[in-house]
Design an enzyme around this catalytic site. Structure first.
Site, PDB file in Angstrom:
ATOM      1  N   SER A 112       0.818  -1.216   0.000  1.00  0.00           N
ATOM      2  CA  SER A 112       0.000   0.000   0.000  1.00  0.00           C
ATOM      3  C   SER A 112       0.850   1.264   0.000  1.00  0.00           C
ATOM      4  O   SER A 112       1.918   1.309   0.605  1.00  0.00           O
ATOM      5  CB  SER A 112      -0.889  -0.005   1.247  1.00  0.00           C
ATOM      6  OG  SER A 112      -1.378   1.282   1.515  1.00  0.00           O
ATOM      7  N   TYR A 136      -1.926   5.520  -4.420  1.00  0.00           N
ATOM      8  CA  TYR A 136      -2.943   6.560  -4.311  1.00  0.00           C
ATOM      9  C   TYR A 136      -2.395   7.729  -5.119  1.00  0.00           C
ATOM     10  O   TYR A 136      -1.340   8.272  -4.779  1.00  0.00           O
ATOM     11  CB  TYR A 136      -3.139   6.977  -2.845  1.00  0.00           C
ATOM     12  CG  TYR A 136      -4.011   6.034  -2.055  1.00  0.00           C
ATOM     13  CD1 TYR A 136      -5.273   5.665  -2.515  1.00  0.00           C
ATOM     14  CD2 TYR A 136      -3.589   5.515  -0.834  1.00  0.00           C
ATOM     15  CE1 TYR A 136      -6.082   4.794  -1.786  1.00  0.00           C
ATOM     16  CE2 TYR A 136      -4.392   4.651  -0.101  1.00  0.00           C
ATOM     17  CZ  TYR A 136      -5.635   4.296  -0.585  1.00  0.00           C
ATOM     18  OH  TYR A 136      -6.444   3.439   0.128  1.00  0.00           O
ATOM     19  N   THR A 162      -5.668   2.707  -6.976  1.00  0.00           N
ATOM     20  CA  THR A 162      -6.961   2.598  -6.292  1.00  0.00           C
ATOM     21  C   THR A 162      -7.818   3.784  -6.699  1.00  0.00           C
ATOM     22  O   THR A 162      -7.427   4.941  -6.517  1.00  0.00           O
ATOM     23  CB  THR A 162      -6.748   2.542  -4.768  1.00  0.00           C
ATOM     24  OG1 THR A 162      -5.973   1.370  -4.482  1.00  0.00           O
ATOM     25  CG2 THR A 162      -8.074   2.461  -4.021  1.00  0.00           C
ATOM     26  N   LYS A 244      -7.967  -0.594  -9.264  1.00  0.00           N
ATOM     27  CA  LYS A 244      -8.649  -1.282  -8.147  1.00  0.00           C
ATOM     28  C   LYS A 244      -9.843  -0.442  -7.689  1.00  0.00           C
ATOM     29  O   LYS A 244      -9.689   0.713  -7.319  1.00  0.00           O
ATOM     30  CB  LYS A 244      -7.669  -1.467  -6.975  1.00  0.00           C
ATOM     31  CG  LYS A 244      -8.309  -2.033  -5.709  1.00  0.00           C
ATOM     32  CD  LYS A 244      -7.254  -2.372  -4.679  1.00  0.00           C
ATOM     33  CE  LYS A 244      -7.845  -2.951  -3.403  1.00  0.00           C
ATOM     34  NZ  LYS A 244      -8.305  -1.936  -2.446  1.00  0.00           N
ATOM     35  N   HIS A 268     -13.566  -1.907  -1.780  1.00  0.00           N
ATOM     36  CA  HIS A 268     -12.690  -1.514  -0.677  1.00  0.00           C
ATOM     37  C   HIS A 268     -13.144  -2.184   0.637  1.00  0.00           C
ATOM     38  O   HIS A 268     -13.026  -1.610   1.718  1.00  0.00           O
ATOM     39  CB  HIS A 268     -12.700   0.018  -0.524  1.00  0.00           C
ATOM     40  CG  HIS A 268     -11.365   0.605  -0.186  1.00  0.00           C
ATOM     41  ND1 HIS A 268     -10.585   1.268  -1.090  1.00  0.00           N
ATOM     42  CD2 HIS A 268     -10.682   0.663   0.984  1.00  0.00           C
ATOM     43  CE1 HIS A 268      -9.478   1.711  -0.502  1.00  0.00           C
ATOM     44  NE2 HIS A 268      -9.508   1.348   0.762  1.00  0.00           N
TER      45      HIS A 268
HETATM   46  C1  FNR Z   1      -7.622  -1.533   3.359  1.00  0.00           C
HETATM   47  N1  FNR Z   1      -7.731  -1.426   1.973  1.00  0.00           N
HETATM   48  C2  FNR Z   1      -6.854  -0.635   1.268  1.00  0.00           C
HETATM   49  N2  FNR Z   1      -6.934  -0.568  -0.096  1.00  0.00           N
HETATM   50  C3  FNR Z   1      -6.060   0.176  -0.788  1.00  0.00           C
HETATM   51  O1  FNR Z   1      -6.150   0.215  -2.018  1.00  0.00           O
HETATM   52  N3  FNR Z   1      -5.070   0.875  -0.141  1.00  0.00           N
HETATM   53  C4  FNR Z   1      -4.935   0.854   1.210  1.00  0.00           C
HETATM   54  O2  FNR Z   1      -4.049   1.487   1.770  1.00  0.00           O
HETATM   55  C5  FNR Z   1      -5.871   0.099   1.950  1.00  0.00           C
HETATM   56  N4  FNR Z   1      -5.799   0.060   3.308  1.00  0.00           N
HETATM   57  C6  FNR Z   1      -6.659  -0.756   4.031  1.00  0.00           C
HETATM   58  C7  FNR Z   1      -6.545  -0.829   5.406  1.00  0.00           C
HETATM   59  C8  FNR Z   1      -7.363  -1.698   6.128  1.00  0.00           C
HETATM   60  C9  FNR Z   1      -7.216  -1.786   7.607  1.00  0.00           C
HETATM   61  C10 FNR Z   1      -8.307  -2.511   5.440  1.00  0.00           C
HETATM   62  C11 FNR Z   1      -9.179  -3.491   6.183  1.00  0.00           C
HETATM   63  C12 FNR Z   1      -8.436  -2.405   4.081  1.00  0.00           C
HETATM   64  C13 FNR Z   1      -8.737  -2.243   1.238  1.00  0.00           C
HETATM   65  C14 FNR Z   1      -8.160  -3.612   0.880  1.00  0.00           C
HETATM   66  O3  FNR Z   1      -7.167  -3.515  -0.100  1.00  0.00           O
HETATM   67  C15 FNR Z   1      -9.256  -4.526   0.335  1.00  0.00           C
HETATM   68  O4  FNR Z   1      -9.906  -3.873  -0.717  1.00  0.00           O
HETATM   69  C16 FNR Z   1     -10.291  -4.918   1.393  1.00  0.00           C
HETATM   70  O5  FNR Z   1      -9.645  -5.290   2.582  1.00  0.00           O
HETATM   71  C17 FNR Z   1     -11.146  -6.046   0.863  1.00  0.00           C
HETATM   72  O6  FNR Z   1     -12.206  -6.348   1.723  1.00  0.00           O
HETATM   73  P1  FNR Z   1     -12.156  -7.603   2.726  1.00  0.00           P
HETATM   74  O7  FNR Z   1     -12.104  -8.854   1.892  1.00  0.00           O
HETATM   75  O8  FNR Z   1     -10.939  -7.447   3.550  1.00  0.00           O
HETATM   76  O9  FNR Z   1     -13.409  -7.498   3.540  1.00  0.00           O
END
Ligand code: FNR
Length: 373
Positions: A112, A136, A162, A244, A268
């Site tokens: 990330s 980002y 993203t 994404k 997300h």
């Molecule tokens: C994320 N996600 C996320 N996505 C992204 O593109 N950049 C990021 O920095 C983050 N950071 C992040 C932090 C935390 C604590 C979580 C739980 C999620 C989203 C992640 O990539 C993903 O899309 C989701 O976690 C998918 O959903 P489920 O399967 O975890 O419920």
């Protein structure tokens, strides 16, 4: 008096409960909770339960092969680690521990932009293990460019942009907890040492850390992001670019027209738009448009190997593992993440055998049945 801190959440799994027991409450909430009423988060899981597997039998499943190829990457299994920022809130070693696990189980790691450690430190732990960088797109183009260049220089073989965060979703629990891991400095690994970012500051992070962290929050994302802005990123790199956060088939069409190299269907994890379509429900229409022209990955709601099977059957080439990975990390560091992966792969392997398929390529929608309600 019952305070919110004393009410135990409804745990989705034993793993989540273990993570809860290891974490500061605010940090657990940040990870586990979703946007608004959390309807999207729940829908992600319901969507999987609506599909049932219609197995084939007598198909000689003595050898199960989970390999496939994506871009030039040979995948031993269809799993990726989702980009999850601020991993230090789950475990002191954060992404470094996750990287050690990724290397051991041979699962590509998507790092990330908002990681606790820098992409260079994480790359160092990964050795030759495959990695992509999640970007980002910053309000400051120089920062975007610098992040992309550093990713290229450190062996990241694709850029994941993203696109579902032009603004932050409404996270009520975090607001109530008055908690922001970025403000606390747990998601600044890529920024506080970045030359382009540092040149935006009036004082160095050592002199004024609070101001530096606030600057990162101010510029991390770009509310004005559009297809034109993406063209600029396209010009910055020759690496494959995946988007994404695609959910609408028209956006999938635009991704093709704009020469994007892959799509990650995602909401997300229900952390952005409330009452949003489940990722799995978005998959069939997008597959219809994209066919096999570019890879489609499915993110949001993957919890078991059976979920992976269903996503592949509906047309995904691979899936992203999100919250389970971070719960494993919180519960038991590198070992915890490895255990999560082993469990999911075991479930996938057994599901494939019991459904009568031997390879990832043989998993198709003929093996699924959609329950009406
Ligand atoms: C994320 N996600 C996320 N996505 C992204 O593109 N950049 C990021 O920095 C983050 N950071 C992040 C932090 C935390 C604590 C979580 C739980 C999620 C989203 C992640 O990539 C993903 O899309 C989701 O976690 C998918 O959903 P489920 O399967 O975890 O419920």
């Amino acid at each position: 008096m019952i305070t919110e801190a004393r009410i135990q959440p409804n745990f989705e799994s034993l793993l989540e409960k273990r993570a809860f027991e290891k974490m500061r409450r605010e940090a657990f909430d940040y990870i586990a909770r979703g946007a608004g009423s959390e309807a999207t988060m729940q829908e992600n899981l319901f969507a999987f339960s609506r599909w049932k597997i219609r197995p084939r039998v007598l198909r000689n499943v003595a050898h199960i092969d989970m390999t496939s190829t994506l871009f030039k990457l040979k995948l031993p299994t269809p799993l990726f680690f989702a980009p999850i920022g601020v991993q230090r809130i789950a475990h002191p070693d954060g992404e470094l521990a996750t990287a050690r696990a990724a290397e051991k189980v041979n699962v590509p790691l998507i790092v990330s932009s908002a990681s606790s450690y820098s992409m260079e430190e994480i790359a160092n732990e990964l050795g030759n293990s495959p990695r992509w960088f999640q970007l980002y797109c910053s309000l400051e183009e120089t920062v975007t460019k610098s992040l992309v260049e550093r990713a290229e220089a450190n062996g990241y073989s694709a850029i994941v942009i993203t696109v579902d965060t032009p603004v932050l979703g409404i996270r009520e629990t975090d607001a109530r907890n008055q908690y922001s891991p970025l403000e606390e400095g747990d998601g600044c690994g890529n920024y506080l040492g970045d030359p382009a970012f540092l040149s935006l500051l009036d004082h160095s992070p050592e002199e004024d850390r609070k101001a530096a962290l606030q600057k990162q929050i101010d510029i991390i994302d770009q509310p004005g992001l559009d297809w034109n802005a993406l063209k600029k990123v396209r010009e910055m790199t020759s690496l494959p670019i995946l988007l994404k956060g695609i959910l609408h088939p028209e956006d999938a069409k635009l991704a093709l027209e704009n020469n994007m190299d892959g799509i990650i269907i995602s909401n997300h994890g229900g952390r952005q738009l409330d009452h949003c379509i489940a990722s799995l429900d978005a998959l069939p229409d997008i597959k219809n448009i994209v066919q096999d022209r570019i890879p489609i990955l499915l993110d949001s709601g993957i919890r078991t190997g059976v979920d992976v099977f269903k996503a592949l059957a509906l047309g995904a080439d691979a899936v992203l593992l999100g919250r389970p990975l971070i719960y494993g990390l919180a519960a038991n560091g590198t070992e915890g993440v490895i255990n999560v992966v082993h469990k999911i792969l075991h479930e996938l392997e057994i599901s494939m055998a019991l459904a009568g398929v031997r390879t990832i390529q043989e998993i198709n929608s003929d093996l699924l049945f959609k329950r009406e309600r």
